[in-house]
Design a protein around this motif. Sequence first.
Motif, mmCIF file in Angstrom:
data_model
loop_
_atom_site.group_PDB
_atom_site.id
_atom_site.type_symbol
_atom_site.label_atom_id
_atom_site.label_comp_id
_atom_site.label_asym_id
_atom_site.label_seq_id
_atom_site.Cartn_x
_atom_site.Cartn_y
_atom_site.Cartn_z
ATOM 1 N N VAL A 43 0.858 -1.183 0.000
ATOM 2 C CA VAL A 43 0.000 0.000 0.000
ATOM 3 C C VAL A 43 0.893 1.232 0.000
ATOM 4 N N GLY A 44 0.704 2.120 -0.977
ATOM 5 C CA GLY A 44 1.536 3.316 -1.039
ATOM 6 C C GLY A 44 1.342 4.050 -2.349
ATOM 7 N N ALA A 45 2.345 4.823 -2.742
ATOM 8 C CA ALA A 45 2.234 5.627 -3.952
ATOM 9 C C ALA A 45 3.590 5.772 -4.615
ATOM 10 N N VAL A 46 3.576 5.742 -5.940
ATOM 11 C CA VAL A 46 4.753 6.062 -6.749
ATOM 12 C C VAL A 46 4.350 7.143 -7.745
ATOM 13 N N GLY A 47 5.356 7.772 -8.343
ATOM 14 C CA GLY A 47 5.079 8.796 -9.337
ATOM 15 C C GLY A 47 4.760 8.190 -10.697
ATOM 16 N N GLN A 48 4.229 9.039 -11.564
ATOM 17 C CA GLN A 48 3.975 8.618 -12.947
ATOM 18 C C GLN A 48 5.262 8.862 -13.743
ATOM 19 N N ASP A 49 6.245 8.013 -13.479
ATOM 20 C CA ASP A 49 7.568 8.197 -14.065
ATOM 21 C C ASP A 49 8.219 6.828 -14.236
ATOM 22 N N ASP A 50 9.405 6.818 -14.827
ATOM 23 C CA ASP A 50 10.067 5.535 -15.117
ATOM 24 C C ASP A 50 10.354 4.746 -13.847
ATOM 25 N N ALA A 51 10.773 5.452 -12.791
ATOM 26 C CA ALA A 51 11.078 4.757 -11.538
ATOM 27 C C ALA A 51 9.820 4.109 -10.964
ATOM 28 N N ASP B 201 7.093 3.196 -12.638
ATOM 29 C CA ASP B 201 6.707 2.072 -13.504
ATOM 30 C C ASP B 201 7.580 0.851 -13.222
ATOM 31 N N PHE B 202 8.889 1.105 -13.035
ATOM 32 C CA PHE B 202 9.818 0.010 -12.756
ATOM 33 C C PHE B 202 9.471 -0.688 -11.446
ATOM 34 N N LEU B 203 9.199 0.100 -10.402
ATOM 35 C CA LEU B 203 8.905 -0.489 -9.095
ATOM 36 C C LEU B 203 7.604 -1.285 -9.111
ATOM 37 N N ARG B 204 6.602 -0.760 -9.793
ATOM 38 C CA ARG B 204 5.328 -1.494 -9.891
ATOM 39 C C ARG B 204 5.550 -2.828 -10.605
ATOM 40 N N VAL C 162 3.845 -9.636 -5.585
ATOM 41 C CA VAL C 162 3.242 -8.736 -4.607
ATOM 42 C C VAL C 162 2.062 -8.034 -5.266
ATOM 43 N N ASN C 163 0.909 -8.082 -4.648
ATOM 44 C CA ASN C 163 -0.296 -7.440 -5.165
ATOM 45 C C ASN C 163 -0.132 -5.918 -5.097
ATOM 46 N N THR C 164 -0.305 -5.245 -6.230
ATOM 47 C CA THR C 164 -0.148 -3.783 -6.287
ATOM 48 C C THR C 164 -1.475 -3.070 -6.531
ATOM 49 N N GLU C 165 -2.578 -3.745 -6.204
ATOM 50 C CA GLU C 165 -3.897 -3.132 -6.371
ATOM 51 C C GLU C 165 -3.996 -1.817 -5.609
ATOM 52 N N HIS C 166 -3.317 -1.717 -4.471
ATOM 53 C CA HIS C 166 -3.400 -0.522 -3.631
ATOM 54 C C HIS C 166 -2.121 0.318 -3.698
ATOM 55 N N LEU C 167 -1.376 0.163 -4.788
ATOM 56 C CA LEU C 167 -0.230 1.035 -5.066
ATOM 57 C C LEU C 167 -0.702 2.110 -6.035
ATOM 58 N N LEU C 168 -0.822 3.340 -5.545
ATOM 59 C CA LEU C 168 -1.329 4.435 -6.356
ATOM 60 C C LEU C 168 -0.250 4.993 -7.266
ATOM 61 N N ASP D 22 -7.406 9.332 3.148
ATOM 62 C CA ASP D 22 -8.737 8.807 2.866
ATOM 63 C C ASP D 22 -8.686 7.508 2.064
ATOM 64 N N TYR D 23 -7.520 7.235 1.455
ATOM 65 C CA TYR D 23 -7.430 6.042 0.612
ATOM 66 C C TYR D 23 -7.590 4.755 1.415
ATOM 67 N N PHE D 24 -7.280 4.813 2.712
ATOM 68 C CA PHE D 24 -7.414 3.613 3.519
ATOM 69 C C PHE D 24 -8.853 3.135 3.611
ATOM 70 N N ALA D 25 -9.799 3.974 3.268
ATOM 71 C CA ALA D 25 -11.204 3.564 3.308
ATOM 72 C C ALA D 25 -11.606 2.782 2.058
ATOM 73 N N GLN D 26 -10.702 2.610 1.107
ATOM 74 C CA GLN D 26 -11.054 2.039 -0.191
ATOM 75 C C GLN D 26 -10.796 0.531 -0.266
ATOM 76 N N GLY D 27 -11.173 -0.197 0.774
ATOM 77 C CA GLY D 27 -11.119 -1.652 0.715
ATOM 78 C C GLY D 27 -9.765 -2.264 0.980
ATOM 79 N N VAL D 28 -8.860 -1.531 1.613
ATOM 80 C CA VAL D 28 -7.539 -2.076 1.906
ATOM 81 C C VAL D 28 -7.637 -3.202 2.933
ATOM 82 N N PHE D 29 -8.468 -3.020 3.951
ATOM 83 C CA PHE D 29 -8.506 -3.960 5.073
ATOM 84 C C PHE D 29 -9.727 -4.868 4.999
#
Length: 284
Positions: free
Chosen positions: A17-25, A27-30, A38-44, A81-88
């Motif tokens: 659960v977290g966030a990355v930028g819309q950039d090459d790094a 995209d690479f990490l995702r 690793v499920n990245t459904e909750h990686l913004l 507020d993102y934690f309310a979006q079905g994470v748990f």
Amino acid sequence: ANVAVAVARLGQMAQFVGAVGQDDAGDFLRAALNKMDVNTEHLLTDSEHATPMAFVSLDELGERSFSFARDNTADLNFDPDYFAQGVFNDEGIFHICSNTLTHEALFQTTLMGLQQAQQAGFLTSFDVNLRLPLWRDTSRIKARVLDCISYCDMIKLSQEELVFLAAEESPDAFIADLLTLGPSLVLITDADKPVTLYLADKTLTQATPAVTVVDTTGAGDAFMGAWLYSMLAQAICSPSALQAALSRDDVWQLALKTAVTGGGFAVTHQGAWSALPSLADLSV
């Protein structure tokens, strides 16, 4: 992310659960997380802020040091507020470290995540894992760490972190205080020295394996991932299951052996994710 990969490498389901930028790094990490199962459904993906970067340097003994590029990056702008979006959903373990406590807004987000995880019936786990260069104001560390500990079931500290946080208080007295705040157990690691597990009514120790150190990068995350894997494999993924297991020394002896074996394996291999053990590598 390292801990999530460590858990997935051992065959348990892991999400990041977290966030990355819309950039090459980003995209690479995702893509790398997905490749490691690793499920990245909750990686913004944050289109307005860059992916943070960490740079690791090794000395001749394999000990690492860190530098960071983390100024108004995607992780620092993760929306609480993102934690309310079905994470748990269902049950599981929500694991954090102190890298999300360094800035006030992200600290509040972390507290919200811990609170929601508890309310949903998750176990909560905290590897303090201090990285002082990330903190603009180190005077806030202890208060924020203690605030989070009060919402956590399991705590892991290195001996250095223990001494730092205890300050003028004796380490033993500080650990006793921690066990009154909410956690059921405290793990203390000390490089290659035995690991100590503190419970309310007992203390258990586990020697670390004798290994030749190549690279210590990710060793603590390998240890923590193997510990969490053992909790999940023994169906300890809710507060009630944890309470029922507290009197069973066999549970904790297995978890300790698994964790030190995972950490010991990691330091004998180069890299972070590439050094994480599979289930076959543990042999416990």
